[in-house]
Design an enzyme around this catalytic site. Structure first.
Site, short mmCIF file in Angstrom:
data_model
loop_
_atom_site.label_atom_id
_atom_site.label_comp_id
_atom_site.label_asym_id
_atom_site.label_seq_id
_atom_site.Cartn_x
_atom_site.Cartn_y
_atom_site.Cartn_z
N GLY A 19 0.83 -1.20 0.00
CA GLY A 19 0.00 0.00 0.00
C GLY A 19 0.87 1.25 0.00
CB SER A 20 0.21 4.62 1.33
OG SER A 20 -1.02 4.72 0.64
CB THR A 21 4.21 1.23 3.70
OG1 THR A 21 4.00 0.01 2.99
CG2 THR A 21 3.22 1.35 4.84
CG PHE A 22 5.81 0.42 -2.86
CD1 PHE A 22 6.92 -0.38 -2.62
CD2 PHE A 22 5.54 0.80 -4.18
CE1 PHE A 22 7.73 -0.80 -3.66
CE2 PHE A 22 6.34 0.37 -5.22
CZ PHE A 22 7.45 -0.42 -4.96
#
Lengths: 384, 627
Positions: B320-323
């Site tokens: 997700g957005s942690t990427f």
């Protein structure tokens, strides 16, 4: 004759004369063998006089006393007692077989009050004496005729059959072989032995069918020891290992691993020779066999010097039975014959066998003492 | 009077008696020959057999090494255990012996069948364990009845015990009986009840922990009872293995995630030491040492929360957005964007005929890199991803530790996935679509990462772009040579310091600015403050109609279809030392569900940081540790 010329009148021997004529050499040899027995039983008991060694010694001393007492009794008494003893032995054998039938199982003992009697042991002695007496009463001509051979044949085969169904294969074999040897010594023609052997061969299937399962197993295992290495073959294999590992000089007194770690079965009775072989090696074996051979030599020497047929025949019979004990036992533990349960005379632990052997030796000594006595057809002393 | 008849009879007798005597002498000679053959000719063979009878070789199992945490706290130890053994060699009729034994102590039907089966399989001199963990009462009953139980013996062995139970189950693993396929011919493995590592550290470092067997030569009697010991060659006990794990922190992480299905990883960004690696729910490894019951096993196997899987290293999730930091770094490194570069976010992004949505319906308006990270603007990263292309993104992901196994010494680790155009063509035969690049740009689609990989990614960003490797073992103390693990000389990943700083600043803003997505989960103590990035990854595609109907609300969906909540963080922001990653499976929003967990973990980690308790001027980071 030279002996008579010495003026010894065998009929009038005093007790003192008899004591002087006692074969002390024989007594010494017997004591030496029994001493080896005590030594081995001390080792078998785990370096302890208990439970076997001390009792073995006491029994031997008592049996030696009995033997000496027998030796001093006039030989004519033994001749007269031969048939009655045989009759008693026969009745007891029948009784023990019947008791065995009722008790459902192997039965060799007869309990009479506090005493245990093993009729087959009585029978061995009684049979030897009876055969000696029978052949004593025959002329050379009669000995050569078939009809006169039939009664003694039955005298051997009937008790042997009774012992066989007890079942006690070892003693039965001992009786037949011992009796046969006496027939031979008495001068029965050789072709008759051939005939008996043929008949025996024909009787083998019958004999096989009479045997118990465990007896058949023993014979099959003897023929092929690998058949069941953990079962019936185990004993003989362990015995051979113990014997072989003893080597020339043995592992040392009390150092036998096979015996002390219980790989060896029945080490205090039937397999005591193996224990001796393990701890004292071939040297120990030869010493013991040498002592036995000396006894046999003495026995034959006595037989050859006797004046009466009864004495000669009895001496040969006793020597033969004694030899068979030794031979069957040692052949058994070395894997030459099947395991039949025959003790080693004077070494194996066991009171009855000890007493039987010493009674035999006592009779031999009695024969020796009275060797110059000449006896008539019916046991009467002949003065010449 | 000696008649003629008497004389001839006497002669015949003498002849025959001599023949008998000769016959006896002959037979006695046969005996002597036989004895000579056995005692002289064949003597050595029988001596060997007598030795084989007498001497029995026994293996002395080594005691298994302990597993310790970084502070010396024991995670796996040995405890005394009485077992009853059956030796087939001494019990020809095993069935009867077992029947006799079952009258003394209870022996189950299953045990009985197992013993009979094992007896057939093993060499006859190797005893088989009938029952374990006997009570004193049972031991004494067996000893009293020993004469009636040939081949039965009591053996005092050791069993493995895990004092922390499920807390470190996935890390430490467990030991269990050797399976037939694992037999190598080493007789030690055939010892009754011998256990080998079947999971976690116990499995990976099994040989080091196992030690080497000793040997004892004993004299036994005919029924197999030991008479005395002849000589003994001691074995080597297994080594004690120290882990980098801080058990108190591990325990904290496990408790913090209790009730959820998820995982957490905390590591030192400089040394790579993993301080906590939790996966919940877990199982009790002590169940395995004595043989797990079919019911317990079934329960573990069919639990929806997959307690048997170590999600921290074997769970692969779309990040997700942690990427997004990866995409930002890829774009910065390629020189495609400047910090001032702005994208206008109307709430969606059009590519050809397709429309890609930002999670924020109204859009973020005009955002630069810093704001895009802090507010997690999807449209900004769609644009960045489109400019970079998937291969540049994948290369940056790999440099940061994604897309391949980290090589941590745990079994079952998985590598995640960094898709490239090549990969797509190779695996599916269909060319890569640009739309996929956009989806991957926000950490969805085919991008997959494990929690450990995410913690590693953060570490490599905040430590200044050093390719640190995660490590789990510190030291092996063994009599025959142990080791002290030293971090390998780490290389730079080749990303410019300024680029990293930009991304780090953005991540600081996530938690420390009011518009940041995880402001609520900030650490308020300034000296412990953290930076981070939230992530919410879709498990299931949301259809247009659902979006319009507003049906994609979390609570309206079944557990299995809810989003994964993720958060990655580091602290302290002043000089980053620790990195953490947390996933709560199907937990919903990352900032709401996972960020508080990371916050608490990082607070606890920093509180336990030994450097905080040391005076200024203490040794540098790399030399620290409480071991």
């Amino acid at each position: 004759m030279a002996r008579r010329a010495r003026g010894l009148n065998p009929v009038d021997l005093t007790l003192m004369d008899k004591a002087l004529r006692l074969n002390w050499m024989l007594a010494l040899l017997l004591s030496a063998i029994a001493g080896i027995g005590v030594l081995m039983l001390y080792s078998a008991g785990g370096a302890s006089l208990q439970p076997w060694a001390s009792r073995h010694l006491v029994r031997f001393l008592m049996a030696l006393g009995v033997a000496l007492a027998i030796a001093l009794v006039d030989i004519r008494v033994w001749l007269r007692l031969a048939y009655p003893a045989y009759a008693v032995g026969f009745v007891l054998l029948v009784a023990v077989d019947i008791a065995g039938q009722i008790g459902m199982g192997a039965q060799r003992w007869l309990d009479i009050g506090p005493i245990q009697i093993q009729p087959s042991e009585i029978m061995k002695i009684a049979m030897v004496l009876s055969l000696a007496r029978y052949f004593h009463g025959l002329t050379a001509e009669e000995t050569g005729r078939v009809v006169y051979v039939i009664p003694p044949t039955l005298m051997v085969l009937l008790p042997a059959a009774l012992v066989m169904i007890q079942p006690d294969l070892g003693t039965a074999a001992l009786m037949v072989l011992g009796g046969g040897a006496m027939f031979f010594a008495a001068g029965v023609r050789l072709w008759k032995f051939g005939a008996v052997l043929m008949a025996a061969g024909g009787a083998m299937p019958l004999l096989w069918s009479m045997m118990r399962e465990y007896q058949r197993n023993r014979i099959l295992t003897f023929i092929d020891p690998e058949r069941d290495p953990l079962g019936a073959g185990y004993h003989i294999l362990q015995s051979k290992i113990a014997l072989g590992s003893g080597g020339m000089f043995g592992k040392g007194f009390l150092e036998g691993t096979q015996s002390h770690l219980n790989f060896l079965p029945e080490k205090q009775t039937d397999f005591i020779f193996t224990m001796l072989a393990e701890e004292f090696g071939m040297v120990g074996c030869m010493v013991l066999l040498g002592l036995y051979s000396l006894i046999l030599l003495i026995a034959f020497a006595i037989a050859l010097r006797c004046q009466s047929m009864f004495a000669r025949m009895a001496a040969v019979g006793i020597a033969m039975i004694f030899f068979l004990y030794v031979f069957i036992n040692v052949a058994m533990v070395t894997g030459l014959v099947p395991v039949v349960g025959v003790p080693l005379p004077l070494v194996s632990y066991g009171g009855t066998a000890m007493l039987t052997a010493m009674i035999g030796m006592g009779l031999l000594m009695s024969i020796d003492i009275h060797r110059d006595m000449r006896l008539g057809r019916h046991g009467e002393a002949l003065t010449s | 009077m000696a008649t003629k008849d008497d004389v001839s009879r006497e002669r015949l007798f003498t002849r025959r008696a001599l023949l008998l005597g000769a016959g006896q002498a002959g037979l006695l000679s046969v005996l002597a020959g036989r004895i000579y053959y056995l005692q002289v000719v064949e003597s050595s063979r029988f001596q060997t057999m007598a030795e084989e009878n007498r001497v029995s070789m026994r293996l002395l199992p080594p005691s298994r090494g302990r597993v310790l945490d970084r502070g010396g706290e024991a995670l796996a130890v040995n405890r005394q255990n009485f077992r009853v053994l059956l030796n087939a060699e001494q019990a020809p009729n095993a069935d009867a012996v077992l029947a006799a034994l079952s009258e003394i102590i209870p022996v189950g039907e299953a045990d009985r069948r197992r013993v009979l089966r094992e007896l057939k399989r093993r060499r006859s001199f190797v005893p088989v364990a009938v029952r374990e963990n006997l009570s004193w009462h049972e031991v004494s009953r067996i000893e009293i009845n020993a004469p009636d139980l040939p081949g039965i013996s009591i053996d005092m062995g050791q069993t493995r015990y895990y004092p922390f139970g499920p807390t470190a189950a996935h890390l430490v693993g467990y030991v269990a009986a050797v399976a037939e396929s694992e037999l190598t011919g080493d007789p030690l493995l055939e010892l009754p009840g011998f256990r080998i590592g079947k999971g976690g550290i116990e499995k990976i470092h099994d040989v080091a922990l196992r030690g080497r067997a000793g040997r004892s030569r004993v004299e036994v009697n005919a029924v197999g009872r030991v008479v005395r010991e002849l000589d003994r060659q001691e074995g080597t006990p297994g080594g004690d293995l120290s882990l980098t794990i801080d058990m108190a922190l591990q325990d904290f992480a496990t408790k913090r995630l209790a009730g959820q299905s998820g995982a957490a990883a905390v590591m030192d960004v400089h040394s790579g030491e993993v301080l906590a690696l939790a996966s919940v729910p877990a199982f009790d490894p002590n169940l395995f040492t004595s043989g797990i019951s079919a019911r317990d096993w079934d329960e573990l196997l069919h639990n929806e929360y997959t307690p048997l899987i170590n999600k921290a290293v074997a769970g692969q999730y779309p990040p997700g957005s942690t990427f997004k930091p990866v995409v930002a770094l890829a774009a910065l490194s390629a020189g495609l964007v400047t910090p001032e570069f702005r994208v206008n976010c109307p709430g969606h992004y059009d590519l050809g005929d397709s429309r890609f949505h930002c999670y924020k319906k109204g859009g973020h308006g005009s955002v630069n890199l810093h704001e895009a990270i802090a507010q997690s603007c999807d449209v900004y990263f769609y644009e960045l991803a489109r400019r970079c292309g998937i291969d540049r993104i994948a290369a940056m992901g790999r440099a940061l530790g994604l897309g391949e196994r980290t090589g941590l010494d745990l079994p079952g680790e998985r590598g995640g996935l960094m898709p490239t155009r090549d990969w797509k063509l190779r695996t599916s035969g269909i060319p890569w679509q640009q739309g996929e690049t956009l989806v991957c740009g926000i950490g969805q689609g085919s991008v997959l990462a494990t929690p450990l990989q995410l913690a590693l990614m953060v570490s490599r960003i905040v430590n200044g772009g050093i390719a640190v490797q995660p490590r789990l073992t510190r030291e092996l103390v063994a009599r025959d040579g142990g080791f002290v693990a030293r971090p390998p000389e780490a290389q730079s990943i080749g990303v410019k310091r300024e680029s990293l700083e930009l991304v780090i600043k953005g991540m600081e803003a996530v938690t420390n600015t009011q518009r940041g997505t995880a402001y609520a989960a900030r650490i308020k103590e300034p000296e412990m403050a953290m930076g981070g990035k939230s992530g919410t990854s879709q498990v299931r595609r949301i259809t247009m109609s659902e979006r319009d109907a507003g049906l994609h609300k979390l609570k309206d969906r079944p557990w299995r279809e809810r989003d994964h909540a993720l958060f990655i963080g580091f602290a302290p922001v002043s000089a980053p030392r620790y990195a953490a990653a947390v996933i709560v499976e199907h937990g919903g929003g990352g900032s709401a569900m996972a960020a508080p967990v990371v916050r608490d973990l990082l607070i606890e980690t920093q509180k336990r940081d030994p450097s905080r308790r040391q005076p200024p001027g203490a040794p540098s980071v790399a030399a620290l540790g409480r071991g």
